[in-house]
Design a protein around this motif. Structure first.
Motif, PDB file in Angstrom:
ATOM      1  N   SER A   1     -43.684  19.480  -3.152  1.00 16.95           N
ATOM      2  CA  SER A   1     -42.405  18.847  -3.446  1.00 16.95           C
ATOM      3  C   SER A   1     -41.739  19.498  -4.662  1.00 16.95           C
ATOM      4  O   SER A   1     -40.529  19.722  -4.668  1.00 16.95           O
ATOM      5  CB  SER A   1     -42.617  17.355  -3.676  1.00 16.95           C
ATOM      6  OG  SER A   1     -41.400  16.700  -3.824  1.00 16.95           O
ATOM      7  N   LEU A   2     -42.521  19.807  -5.679  1.00 17.60           N
ATOM      8  CA  LEU A   2     -41.985  20.478  -6.871  1.00 17.60           C
ATOM      9  C   LEU A   2     -41.527  21.899  -6.541  1.00 17.60           C
ATOM     10  O   LEU A   2     -40.460  22.333  -6.983  1.00 17.60           O
ATOM     11  CB  LEU A   2     -43.032  20.517  -7.987  1.00 17.60           C
ATOM     12  CG  LEU A   2     -43.237  19.216  -8.738  1.00 17.60           C
ATOM     13  CD1 LEU A   2     -44.490  19.292  -9.605  1.00 17.60           C
ATOM     14  CD2 LEU A   2     -42.025  18.888  -9.584  1.00 17.60           C
ATOM     15  N   ILE A   3     -42.321  22.629  -5.753  1.00 21.23           N
ATOM     16  CA  ILE A   3     -41.951  23.988  -5.352  1.00 21.23           C
ATOM     17  C   ILE A   3     -40.647  23.954  -4.564  1.00 21.23           C
ATOM     18  O   ILE A   3     -39.741  24.759  -4.794  1.00 21.23           O
ATOM     19  CB  ILE A   3     -43.087  24.640  -4.533  1.00 21.23           C
ATOM     20  CG1 ILE A   3     -44.298  24.892  -5.434  1.00 21.23           C
ATOM     21  CG2 ILE A   3     -42.619  25.926  -3.865  1.00 21.23           C
ATOM     22  CD1 ILE A   3     -45.560  25.264  -4.690  1.00 21.23           C
ATOM     23  N   ARG A   4     -40.550  23.025  -3.638  1.00 18.96           N
ATOM     24  CA  ARG A   4     -39.354  22.871  -2.807  1.00 18.96           C
ATOM     25  C   ARG A   4     -38.133  22.561  -3.684  1.00 18.96           C
ATOM     26  O   ARG A   4     -37.057  23.122  -3.503  1.00 18.96           O
ATOM     27  CB  ARG A   4     -39.605  21.746  -1.798  1.00 18.96           C
ATOM     28  CG  ARG A   4     -38.463  21.458  -0.884  1.00 18.96           C
ATOM     29  CD  ARG A   4     -38.853  20.307   0.067  1.00 18.96           C
ATOM     30  NE  ARG A   4     -37.801  20.053   1.015  1.00 18.96           N
ATOM     31  CZ  ARG A   4     -36.765  19.262   0.791  1.00 18.96           C
ATOM     32  NH1 ARG A   4     -36.643  18.625  -0.354  1.00 18.96           N
ATOM     33  NH2 ARG A   4     -35.844  19.088   1.715  1.00 18.96           N
ATOM     34  N   TYR A   5     -38.301  21.669  -4.630  1.00 24.22           N
ATOM     35  CA  TYR A   5     -37.213  21.256  -5.516  1.00 24.22           C
ATOM     36  C   TYR A   5     -36.736  22.414  -6.393  1.00 24.22           C
ATOM     37  O   TYR A   5     -35.533  22.634  -6.551  1.00 24.22           O
ATOM     38  CB  TYR A   5     -37.681  20.080  -6.375  1.00 24.22           C
ATOM     39  CG  TYR A   5     -36.649  19.544  -7.326  1.00 24.22           C
ATOM     40  CD1 TYR A   5     -35.491  18.945  -6.858  1.00 24.22           C
ATOM     41  CD2 TYR A   5     -36.830  19.618  -8.698  1.00 24.22           C
ATOM     42  CE1 TYR A   5     -34.536  18.439  -7.732  1.00 24.22           C
ATOM     43  CE2 TYR A   5     -35.892  19.116  -9.575  1.00 24.22           C
ATOM     44  CZ  TYR A   5     -34.746  18.522  -9.090  1.00 24.22           C
ATOM     45  OH  TYR A   5     -33.810  18.027  -9.957  1.00 24.22           O
ATOM     46  N   ILE A   6     -37.665  23.170  -6.958  1.00 21.41           N
ATOM     47  CA  ILE A   6     -37.312  24.309  -7.807  1.00 21.41           C
ATOM     48  C   ILE A   6     -36.565  25.365  -6.993  1.00 21.41           C
ATOM     49  O   ILE A   6     -35.552  25.912  -7.447  1.00 21.41           O
ATOM     50  CB  ILE A   6     -38.569  24.890  -8.488  1.00 21.41           C
ATOM     51  CG1 ILE A   6     -39.099  23.894  -9.530  1.00 21.41           C
ATOM     52  CG2 ILE A   6     -38.282  26.243  -9.133  1.00 21.41           C
ATOM     53  CD1 ILE A   6     -40.473  24.197 -10.057  1.00 21.41           C
ATOM     54  N   ALA A   7     -37.041  25.639  -5.773  1.00 23.26           N
ATOM     55  CA  ALA A   7     -36.356  26.607  -4.908  1.00 23.26           C
ATOM     56  C   ALA A   7     -34.942  26.130  -4.590  1.00 23.26           C
ATOM     57  O   ALA A   7     -33.991  26.910  -4.596  1.00 23.26           O
ATOM     58  CB  ALA A   7     -37.152  26.817  -3.626  1.00 23.26           C
ATOM     59  N   LYS A   8     -34.801  24.837  -4.338  1.00 24.39           N
ATOM     60  CA  LYS A   8     -33.480  24.276  -4.033  1.00 24.39           C
ATOM     61  C   LYS A   8     -32.546  24.383  -5.241  1.00 24.39           C
ATOM     62  O   LYS A   8     -31.368  24.695  -5.091  1.00 24.39           O
ATOM     63  CB  LYS A   8     -33.623  22.820  -3.601  1.00 24.39           C
ATOM     64  CG  LYS A   8     -32.356  22.282  -2.992  1.00 24.39           C
ATOM     65  CD  LYS A   8     -32.329  20.861  -2.530  1.00 24.39           C
ATOM     66  CE  LYS A   8     -33.542  20.116  -2.288  1.00 24.39           C
ATOM     67  NZ  LYS A   8     -33.264  18.741  -1.819  1.00 24.39           N
ATOM     68  N   LEU A   9     -33.073  24.145  -6.430  1.00 26.61           N
ATOM     69  CA  LEU A   9     -32.257  24.256  -7.640  1.00 26.61           C
ATOM     70  C   LEU A   9     -31.783  25.686  -7.876  1.00 26.61           C
ATOM     71  O   LEU A   9     -30.626  25.918  -8.204  1.00 26.61           O
ATOM     72  CB  LEU A   9     -33.044  23.778  -8.866  1.00 26.61           C
ATOM     73  CG  LEU A   9     -33.209  22.282  -9.036  1.00 26.61           C
ATOM     74  CD1 LEU A   9     -34.086  21.990 -10.254  1.00 26.61           C
ATOM     75  CD2 LEU A   9     -31.874  21.597  -9.196  1.00 26.61           C
ATOM     76  N   PHE A  10     -32.688  26.645  -7.719  1.00 31.43           N
ATOM     77  CA  PHE A  10     -32.340  28.037  -7.990  1.00 31.43           C
ATOM     78  C   PHE A  10     -31.437  28.639  -6.918  1.00 31.43           C
ATOM     79  O   PHE A  10     -30.566  29.436  -7.224  1.00 31.43           O
ATOM     80  CB  PHE A  10     -33.596  28.895  -8.156  1.00 31.43           C
ATOM     81  CG  PHE A  10     -34.212  28.791  -9.514  1.00 31.43           C
ATOM     82  CD1 PHE A  10     -33.578  29.345 -10.624  1.00 31.43           C
ATOM     83  CD2 PHE A  10     -35.405  28.127  -9.697  1.00 31.43           C
ATOM     84  CE1 PHE A  10     -34.129  29.246 -11.882  1.00 31.43           C
ATOM     85  CE2 PHE A  10     -35.973  28.016 -10.953  1.00 31.43           C
ATOM     86  CZ  PHE A  10     -35.330  28.578 -12.058  1.00 31.43           C
TER      87      PHE A  10
END
Length: 87
Positions: free
Chosen positions: A47-56
């Motif tokens: 979930s954190l990896i997904r969120y960071i990718a979405k932010l960037f």
């Protein structure tokens, strides 16, 4: 402040965000969904990896939706997830 930043990853891994609930969407673990047809939530790390990718990546992450068999965005691919409609 930290809760605001981590709202989406935490709620996505536990159940779903308020917006996802309103829209009838859920983020599921892609591997178990594809291979075993199980509706299992992603863990906090994915979930954190997904969120960071979405932010960037922002909206650029959405360019793969139409070319992917399962309609997965780039942030879904990096987070081993898939969005499902569960109204």
């Amino acid at each position: 402040m930290l809760f605001i930043i981590l709202y989406e990853p935490i709620f996505t891994s536990i159940n779903r965000t308020i917006g996802q609930k309103i829209m009838g969407l859920r983020v599921r673990n892609f591997s178990t969904f594809k291979n075993f047809n199980e509706k299992k939530n992603i863990n906090i790390l994915y979930s954190l990896i997904r969120y960071i990718a979405k932010l960037f990546l922002g909206w650029l992450s959405l360019i793969t939706i139409h070319s992917n068999k399962f309609g997965r965005a780039i942030h879904d691919i990096t987070g081993n997830s898939v969005m499902t409609n569960e109204k």
